[in-house]
Write an enzyme that holds these catalytic residues in place. Structure first.
Site, mmCIF file in Angstrom:
data_model
loop_
_atom_site.group_PDB
_atom_site.id
_atom_site.type_symbol
_atom_site.label_atom_id
_atom_site.label_comp_id
_atom_site.label_asym_id
_atom_site.label_seq_id
_atom_site.Cartn_x
_atom_site.Cartn_y
_atom_site.Cartn_z
ATOM 1 N N LYS A 14 0.826 -1.219 0.000
ATOM 2 C CA LYS A 14 0.000 0.000 0.000
ATOM 3 C C LYS A 14 0.857 1.265 0.000
ATOM 4 C CE LYS A 14 -2.408 -1.047 3.763
ATOM 5 N NZ LYS A 14 -1.867 -2.381 4.156
ATOM 6 N N ARG A 90 -10.037 0.537 8.215
ATOM 7 C CA ARG A 90 -9.627 -0.831 8.541
ATOM 8 C C ARG A 90 -10.760 -1.612 9.190
ATOM 9 N NH1 ARG A 90 -3.817 0.320 8.744
ATOM 10 N NH2 ARG A 90 -2.647 -1.621 8.883
ATOM 11 N N ARG A 129 11.248 -6.015 5.270
ATOM 12 C CA ARG A 129 11.127 -4.601 5.638
ATOM 13 C C ARG A 129 11.606 -4.376 7.072
ATOM 14 N NH1 ARG A 129 5.255 -2.104 5.054
ATOM 15 N NH2 ARG A 129 4.878 -3.497 6.815
ATOM 16 N N ARG A 135 11.497 -1.358 11.396
ATOM 17 C CA ARG A 135 10.111 -1.107 11.822
ATOM 18 C C ARG A 135 9.700 -2.132 12.881
ATOM 19 N NH1 ARG A 135 4.631 -0.244 8.160
ATOM 20 N NH2 ARG A 135 3.291 -1.256 9.690
ATOM 21 N N ARG A 146 -1.085 -9.342 13.319
ATOM 22 C CA ARG A 146 -1.594 -8.346 12.351
ATOM 23 C C ARG A 146 -2.385 -9.036 11.243
ATOM 24 N NH1 ARG A 146 3.825 -5.645 10.880
ATOM 25 N NH2 ARG A 146 2.692 -4.306 9.423
HETATM 26 P P1 AMP Z 1 0.181 0.418 8.757
HETATM 27 O O1 AMP Z 1 1.373 1.320 8.668
HETATM 28 O O2 AMP Z 1 -0.972 0.873 7.933
HETATM 29 O O3 AMP Z 1 0.532 -1.036 8.513
HETATM 30 O O4 AMP Z 1 -0.329 0.488 10.285
HETATM 31 C C1 AMP Z 1 0.491 0.083 11.360
HETATM 32 C C2 AMP Z 1 -0.361 -0.092 12.619
HETATM 33 O O5 AMP Z 1 -0.986 1.150 12.955
HETATM 34 C C3 AMP Z 1 -1.506 -1.089 12.510
HETATM 35 O O6 AMP Z 1 -1.086 -2.428 12.757
HETATM 36 C C4 AMP Z 1 -2.462 -0.580 13.589
HETATM 37 O O7 AMP Z 1 -2.013 -0.957 14.875
HETATM 38 C C5 AMP Z 1 -2.292 0.940 13.467
HETATM 39 N N1 AMP Z 1 -3.276 1.531 12.520
HETATM 40 C C6 AMP Z 1 -2.985 2.151 11.344
HETATM 41 N N2 AMP Z 1 -4.099 2.558 10.723
HETATM 42 C C7 AMP Z 1 -5.130 2.184 11.530
HETATM 43 C C8 AMP Z 1 -6.544 2.306 11.433
HETATM 44 N N3 AMP Z 1 -7.126 2.874 10.365
HETATM 45 N N4 AMP Z 1 -7.292 1.796 12.452
HETATM 46 C C9 AMP Z 1 -6.721 1.218 13.527
HETATM 47 N N5 AMP Z 1 -5.407 1.053 13.671
HETATM 48 C C10 AMP Z 1 -4.594 1.537 12.687
#
Ligand code: AMP
Length: 197
Positions: A14, A90, A129, A135, A146
């Site tokens: 993404k 999400r 990654r 990260r 996740r």
């Molecule tokens: P990402 O960078 O999109 O993979 O997000 C990393 C982490 O941030 C996720 O595993 C969630 O813990 C949190 N997170 C990001 N976006 C959301 C969202 N829209 N709703 C809830 N948690 C989020």
């Protein structure tokens, strides 16, 4: 105006494809994960709270996420170009909130780009990654949770957007350029819009 959600499991690409989209179509970008990681890095109260969820691979509560997005939307929508929503929504309540918020600003969601990648490749990409960027949530145990959270809470959005005629399935494997070409083809077919460059 072009408002798109880039959708897919963790590790589906993404962030990578968002960067291509904002560059080629002249769009704004919001990655809710990046917003939260920024808060963690700055050591804010929100960051501390977010870290307690992110480090376990769980989702931040809907109410909080929706408030963050609500605060950022006026700036993102101000010039009328459009937005790539990356990592949001999400959950179904987040998707419903997004629809309401866009309506409040006199606009709508034009399409949901669903990056489809087989699970073993998702895991390989995230571990890579994690090793390359450090990260914190890209470790084996958190990745497992996740993916479980994705299947339980996020994947139902695919059906939700399919029923609205907005889900555009994209084969998310292969090289970055190839995947982007597939995305651009779907956008043009669905909205008539072409990349500016
Ligand atoms: P990402 O960078 O999109 O993979 O997000 C990393 C982490 O941030 C996720 O595993 C969630 O813990 C949190 N997170 C990001 N976006 C959301 C969202 N829209 N709703 C809830 N948690 C989020």
């Amino acid at each position: 105006m072009l408002n798109l959600v880039i959708f897919g499991a963790p590790g589906s690409g993404k962030g990578t494809q968002s960067a291509r989209l904002i560059d080629s179509y002249g769009l704004h970008h919001i990655s809710t994960g990046e917003v939260l990681r920024g808060e963690i890095a700055r050591g804010t109260e929100l960051g501390k709270l977010a870290d307690s969820y992110i480090s376990k691979g769980n989702l931040i509560p809907d109410e909080l996420m929706i408030r963050i997005l609500d605060d950022m939307l006026p700036t993102l929508l101000a010039d009328g170009k459009g937005v790539v929503f990356d990592g949001f929504p999400r959950t179904i309540p987040q998707a419903e909130a997004l629809e309401q918020l866009l309506l409040k600003h006199g606009t709508e969601l034009h399409g949901v780009l669903g990056l489809e990648v087989p699970e073993p490749e998702l895991v390989t990409r995230m571990l890579k990654r994690g090793a390359e960027t450090g990260r914190a949530d890209d470790n084996e145990e958190t990745i497992k949770n996740r993916l479980n959270v994705y299947h339980a809470q996020t994947q139902p959005l695919q059906n939700y957007y399919q029923q609205k005629g907005k889900y555009l399935p994209i084969e998310g494997t292969g090289v970055v350029d190839e995947i982007f070409t597939r995305i651009a083809t779907h956008i043009e077919k669905h909205t008539g819009q072409r990349p500016r460059k």
